[in-house]
Enzyme design. Structure first.
Site, PDB file in Angstrom:
ATOM      1  N   HIS A   1      68.347 -46.305   9.834  1.00 37.64           N
ATOM      2  CA  HIS A   1      67.202 -45.564   9.282  1.00 37.64           C
ATOM      3  C   HIS A   1      65.929 -46.392   9.451  1.00 37.64           C
ATOM      4  CE1 HIS A   1      68.431 -48.299   6.042  1.00 37.64           C
ATOM      5  NE2 HIS A   1      67.139 -48.297   5.713  1.00 37.64           N
TER       6      HIS A   1
ATOM      7  N   THR B   1      62.931 -47.838   7.456  1.00 36.62           N
ATOM      8  CA  THR B   1      62.396 -48.102   6.115  1.00 36.62           C
ATOM      9  C   THR B   1      60.892 -47.860   6.171  1.00 36.62           C
ATOM     10  OG1 THR B   1      64.122 -49.715   5.624  1.00 36.62           O
ATOM     11  CG2 THR B   1      62.110 -49.820   4.305  1.00 36.62           C
TER      12      THR B   1
ATOM     13  N   HIS C   1      60.606 -50.312  12.231  1.00 40.65           N
ATOM     14  CA  HIS C   1      61.775 -50.570  13.070  1.00 40.65           C
ATOM     15  C   HIS C   1      63.008 -49.948  12.425  1.00 40.65           C
ATOM     16  CE1 HIS C   1      61.780 -53.865  10.119  1.00 40.65           C
ATOM     17  NE2 HIS C   1      63.110 -53.770  10.199  1.00 40.65           N
TER      18      HIS C   1
ATOM     19  N   THR D   1      66.995 -50.866  11.898  1.00 41.80           N
ATOM     20  CA  THR D   1      68.027 -51.901  12.031  1.00 41.80           C
ATOM     21  C   THR D   1      69.297 -51.276  12.612  1.00 41.80           C
ATOM     22  OG1 THR D   1      67.125 -53.130  10.160  1.00 41.80           O
ATOM     23  CG2 THR D   1      69.404 -53.621  10.796  1.00 41.80           C
TER      24      THR D   1
END
Length: 835
Positions: free
Chosen positions: A718, A720, A797, A799
């Site tokens: 996802h 953040t 970004h 992860t």
């Protein structure tokens, strides 16, 4: 820059000229902003909007409607000041040199023998007040006159040590043809006239600090304005002088006796204004023909009554006869008297002549005493000669330039002076005064004390930066004076010098951050012009002789996009980026890299730093008409009044990022001034914004995507989309804001194109297309006092893994949002929403 508005394009090509066609898809403010950041000097604006022209003019950028080709040709070849309220163009055009002429707007000069000393085949032309007599030269759709003259050179010659006028004027013309036009000085008279007319109508009490001779006509019609200058030279001050003899020195090749008489009378007049704040009758004995009266009458309706056997053509009432002491009874109260009686020497021998001169001096003095002995509201200026005399210690001595320094000087007295203690002054002391002192100013009022005035509007143009003033006292005055227009020298140095040398003095330097003002506009000369109905075609250059214009108590303070606005803020950046830099994207790239954001894909459309603030800091020398502190403050208090335009409000963290980038730029350039300025602006941002950081977060906003084009081994990859530090009771407030932003969040054009190691064993995918919405969301949370975002820059970004992986690059791929949620860190999801 100058903007010349046309309905149709022109076939001819002009140097340093660019065409801009009005963009109908953008509003008037956006068009004005785009025009203001073009890099050429001349902008031909096609299919123009009148509103866009108004916006530019209010910003101090000259923008004129053109109806005919000769109008275009005239305005494109020279610079000018534009009164956009009255639709008057004041040209600053010296092309008249090609007619073998120099020009003056002082009539008295035309009555001298100056043409005997001009360049061969040249003539002198009188053009009237601010070139008003040249209006007939221009049959235009707007009023047009050429305000350019050579009076500055003529007056400089009079006060110089040069005697050869032809060589002097030749040098000045060559200088004018090879150096940048001193545009502020040329437009200053137009500005001062407009400024003081406006202030006198708006304020009951106006104070002016530091006027010089260039303002001697400006204030003739404003007797109520209180002047402060460097003070007079008093009779009692001669005690410091050693005795000398007659020197005899020629100051000017052509006769400037009329100029001296005019200065004497105007000095006396301003003394009267200082005491009584009204216009007097002006009595003059001698000094015919006084052609300079014509000059005075161009500015004010002052009344002159004169006595002289010779004609005085411009006097309101002339008595072609001698004046005797018994005639003093004819002189009324509320007046000034100028006594300039001196018999021509003709063929008299020196001793006989000297005896007559001394007798006339005593007679002149007696006329002055008789005049001042009765009545009220009187000031007298009387011609004197160097001789043993008893004079009132408080009387003012004058020695304005005249054709030859001989033995004459002048004395100003009011009623109180005439009755004051008298002191014996030897002839040699008076010769010492005459030989060594030239009165350089018609304003001889007392110096200004750097203290706040409660009920007055204070004007101090180019008057307070001198280092004989205490710097902290200047700052206190600016901070505390409620109604004022004050200028101080801007710090243009690269080593953050606290003071700089200028001519034969030193000036303190200042930055906007030196002042604690919440209701003052701090701008440039051209930014100030826009607030008084004027604009200019040539902006100030970063020469070192630049000033901050600080306006306190103005009703334009909250009109953020109309005055002292962001017009031209990117112009210097464009000039550099599109001509000298490694790429036209250099500014975007540097701003991201200096904040450790290494994802440069789309950096020119999705930058994480405020370009406005960054450019305002690093290029402040080139454009400080934009009041950055005011812009920050009004946004921080939500008081900015925005008239129109696609106006983007930055999140406070974007401003902080800009300061960090500017600081890095300053270090690379070894620019200590920008380094300090950037630090102080960042401190100011932190002061006016209550910025809190979620560096110890307990909630986060997550975005889950329907498709991830990479391999991953985390449970739910996802984005953040920011972290929060909130109490459980604030969750509904956060949810309400997320719901408000639902449509915009799902409209984001989210893409990814590569993976990288964010740090050891954290393997992530880049995300583009979300920063703009992130900062809008940041602002919404900030206004509700919800702590959102960390102190470090937000780097979007996804992860993918908590292990080392090989970097992958793919074609840019759109990520489709599945749902957006709010989750407690190491806890449960408390809210989610799908499209």
């Amino acid at each position: 820059m100058k903007v010349l508005a046309l309905r149709h394009s022109v076939a001819q090509v002009y140097a340093d000229t660019q065409i801009y066609t009005h963009d109908e898809t953008k509003d008037d403010y956006e068009n004005a902003f785009l025009i203001s950041n073009l890099t050429t000097h001349n902008i031909l604006y096609l299919n123009y909007s009148v509103k866009t022209l108004q916006i530019l003019n209010k910003s101090g950028i000259a923008a004129v409607e053109i109806q005919k080709m000769d109008e275009l040709f005239t305005l494109i070849r020279c610079n000018f000041t534009y009164d956009y309220i009255e639709d008057i163009v004041y040209l600053h055009d010296y092309s008249y040199y090609t007619n073998n002429e120099i020009r003056t707007d002082q009539h008295w000069v035309t009555k001298t023998n100056i043409e005997d000393y001009l360049l061969p085949g040249w003539k002198l032309t009188y053009v009237g007040y601010n070139g008003s007599d040249t209006r007939g030269h221009y049959n235009f759709s707007f009023k047009c006159q050429n305000a350019a003259t050579d009076d500055d050179a003529i007056i400089e010659y009079i006060y110089s040590n040069e005697l050869d006028f032809q060589n002097f004027i030749l040098k000045k013309i060559k200088e004018r043809m090879t150096t940048s036009l001193p545009i502020a000085r040329l437009s200053n008279r137009v500005f001062r006239d407009k400024l003081f007319k406006t202030l006198v109508s708006d304020h009951s009490k106006v104070v002016n600090v530091g006027p010089r001779n260039e303002s001697m006509f400006t204030f003739l019609d404003h007797p109520s304005i209180k002047q402060f200058s460097n003070g007079p030279y008093l009779v009692k001050d001669t005690i410091k002088l050693k005795q000398e003899r007659w020197l005899g020195k020629r100051l000017s090749q052509f006769d400037i006796g009329q100029y001296k008489n005019m200065l004497n009378v105007l000095t006396t007049l301003y003394q009267y204004y200082d005491m009584y704040h009204e216009k007097p009758i002006i009595y003059m004995i001698g000094s015919a023909p006084s052609y300079w009266i014509y000059d005075v009458k161009q500015y004010s309706n002052l009344k002159f009554e004169t006595w002289d056997p010779l004609d005085t053509p411009y006097s309101d009432l002339h008595h072609k006869e001698l004046f005797y002491i018994s005639d003093v009874t004819k002189l009324k109260d509320n007046s000034i008297l100028y006594v300039d009686i001196r018999t021509d020497r003709e063929n008299m021998d020196w001793k006989t002549w000297r005896k007559i001169v001394e007798e006339q001096t005593i007679n002149n003095l007696n006329i002055a005493y008789r005049y001042l002995s009765t009545g009220k509201a009187k000031v007298c200026c009387v011609k004197m000669t160097a001789m043993d005399l008893e004079l009132p210690i408080s009387a003012k001595l004058l020695h304005h330039p005249t054709t030859e320094i001989r033995s004459e000087f002048y004395l100003i007295m009011d009623i109180w002076d005439s009755k004051n203690i008298k002191r014996f002054i030897p002839k040699g002391v008076l010769y010492s005064y005459i030989n060594n002192v030239i009165t350089e100013n018609v304003f001889i009022q007392q110096p200004f004390k750097l203290k706040t005035l409660r009920n007055e509007y204070v004007v101090a143009l180019y008057a307070l930066s001198n280092d004989f003033n205490n710097r902290e006292d200047v700052i206190k005055l600016v901070n505390n004076q409620k109604n004022a227009l004050i200028t101080v020298r801007i710090n243009n140095t690269f080593k953050d010098e606290p003071k700089v040398g200028f001519k034969d003095i030193y000036d303190w330097t200042f930055l906007p951050t030196d002042f604690e003002t919440n209701e003052s506009i701090i701008t440039s000369y051209d930014g100030c012009l826009g607030m008084f109905g004027l604009s200019i075609s040539l902006a100030s250059k970063p020469t070192g002789n630049n000033h901050l214009f600080i306006l306190s108590g103005t009703n334009k303070y909250f009109k953020l996009d109309q005055f002292a606005n962001h017009m031209s803020i990117s112009r210097r950046s464009h000039q550099i980026r599109f001509s000298e830099s490694a790429t036209s994207y250099s500014g975007y790239i540097f701003r991201d890299l200096s904040n450790n954001n290494f994802n440069l894909i789309g950096t020119n459309v999705e930058n994480s730093v405020s370009g406005h603030v960054y450019n305002a800091l690093i290029y402040y020398r080139y454009n400080y008409s934009f009041d950055l502190k005011r812009w920050i403050y009004l946004h921080s208090t939500n008081k900015a009044s925005i008239e129109g335009g696609r106006y983007y409000e930055h999140a406070p963290i974007e401003l902080i990022y800009a300061c960090r980038s500017a600081r890095e730029f300053a270090r690379l350039q070894d620019d200590l001034t920008v380094l300090r300025y950037s630090n102080e602006i960042e401190n100011y941002i932190n002061k006016v914004y209550s910025i809190t950081y979620a560096d110890d977060p307990n909630y986060f906003i997550g975005i889950k995507f329907k498709n991830i084009p990479y391999e991953y081994d985390v449970k739910v990859p996802h984005l953040t989309f920011g972290v929060l530090n909130i109490s459980n009771s604030m969750v509904p407030d956060v949810v309400a804001i997320l719901k408000k932003f639902k449509s915009e969040l799902f409209r984001m054009d989210v893409t990814t194109s590569y993976t990288y190691m964010l740090s050891d064993e954290i393997y992530v995918a880049n995300v583009s297309g979300v920063l703009s919405t992130y900062f809008k969301l940041y602002n919404a949370f900030y206004k509700e006092q919800i702590t959102f975002g960390q102190s470090r820059m937000f780097i979007p970004h996804i992860t993918l893994s908590f292990s080392d992986k090989k970097v992958v690059r793919i074609d840019s791929t759109r990520l489709n949002i599945d749902f957006i949620y709010l989750r407690k860190i190491k806890g449960d999801t408390v809210f989610d929403m799908a499209e």
